[in-house]
Design a protein around this motif. Structure first.
Motif, PDB file in Angstrom:
ATOM      1  N   LEU B  11       0.856  -1.171   0.000  1.00 36.96           N
ATOM      2  CA  LEU B  11       0.000   0.000   0.000  1.00 36.96           C
ATOM      3  C   LEU B  11       0.902   1.234   0.000  1.00 36.96           C
ATOM      4  O   LEU B  11       1.659   1.444   0.952  1.00 36.96           O
ATOM      5  N   THR B  13       0.806   5.388  -0.395  1.00 38.22           N
ATOM      6  CA  THR B  13      -0.151   6.473  -0.327  1.00 38.22           C
ATOM      7  C   THR B  13       0.535   7.746   0.140  1.00 38.22           C
ATOM      8  O   THR B  13       1.681   7.721   0.589  1.00 38.22           O
ATOM      9  N   LYS B  19      -6.631   5.308   4.912  1.00 34.30           N
ATOM     10  CA  LYS B  19      -6.568   4.002   4.257  1.00 34.30           C
ATOM     11  C   LYS B  19      -7.020   2.896   5.212  1.00 34.30           C
ATOM     12  O   LYS B  19      -7.027   3.079   6.434  1.00 34.30           O
ATOM     13  N   THR B 108       1.177  -6.407   5.468  1.00 34.27           N
ATOM     14  CA  THR B 108       0.901  -5.338   4.498  1.00 34.27           C
ATOM     15  C   THR B 108       1.987  -4.301   4.654  1.00 34.27           C
ATOM     16  O   THR B 108       2.159  -3.723   5.738  1.00 34.27           O
TER      17      THR B 108
END
Lengths: 112, 113
Positions: B11, B13, B19, B108
């Motif tokens: 991820l 960003t 998020k 993640t």
């Protein structure tokens, strides 16, 4: 404050060269000590739980032992596939014992 | 087949965004967790949750919030992302909140730019 210290930080072994990893801990009371294996890009994978001093657990080439202040992970005749980071964690018996305290791990490399 | 699964795996960003990371376990476990592994590789508990109790590590900023729609899912919402939030976040589960081994997802990797 609960503390877990692992040594060495990194260890390189030739295939077949046995050695030990150390996990020293300081907790007000120990409910359990865990060993995990972590491969790059993966989550930790559970290996052993030890509950009391003198206890030993074995799995293939790995053997974990526990004293009142430390735990050892003995690796006998390691193979390249044993290369990983090995994490130690303690479950304290004091207040807030819902959480594990992890060490930084020992990165093991086994060279063919 | 996977016991504890997280999405997304990566991820990226920008600062200030909001998020979410999703986690599901098919082990029938009662307790789920979120852990953060920083650049120094320390794994630190963020939250512990079962169907009765949410336990929050007091060091976690209130920009982080867990949401559990049911026993098999524990999502992590992060508001107003900061550079220091960059880390690998692991979801885990255990049969009970006592002394039992954790089963981790594969993490993640969150990068905030």
């Amino acid at each position: 404050e609960d503390q877990v210290t692992q040594s060495p930080e990194a260890l390189r072994l030739q295939e077949g060269e046995s050695s030990s990893l150390n996990c020293s801990y300081t907790v007000s009371g120990l409910r359990g000590l865990f060993w995990y294996r972590q491969d790059p890009g993966k989550g930790p994978e559970f290996l052993f739980t030890l509950y009391s001093a003198g206890e030993e657990k074995e799995k293939e080439r790995l053997k974990a032992t526990l004293t009142k202040k430390e735990s050892f992970l003995h690796i006998t005749a390691p193979k390249p596939e044993d290369s990983a980071t090995y994490l130690c964690a303690v479950h304290p018996s004091g207040a807030g014992s819902y959480q594990l305290t992890f060490g930084k791990g020992t990165k093991l490399s086994v060279i063919p | 087949d996977t016991a504890v699964s997280q999405t997304p795996k990566y991820l990226v960003t920008q600062m200030g965004n909001d998020k979410s990371i999703k986690c599901e376990q098919n082990l029938g476990h009662d307790t789920m967790y979120w852990y953060k592994q920083d650049s120094k590789k320390f794994l630190k508990i963020m939250f512990s949750y079962n169907n009765k109790e949410l336990i929050i590590n007091e060091t976690v900023p209130n920009r982080f919030s867990p949401k559990s729609p049911d026993k098999a899912h524990l999502n992590l919402h992060i508001n107003s992302l900061e550079l220091g939030d960059s880390a690998v976040y692991f979801c885990a589960s255990s049969p009970k909140s006592g002394v039992s081994p954790l089963h981790f997802g594969n993490g993640t990797r969150l990068t905030v730019t």
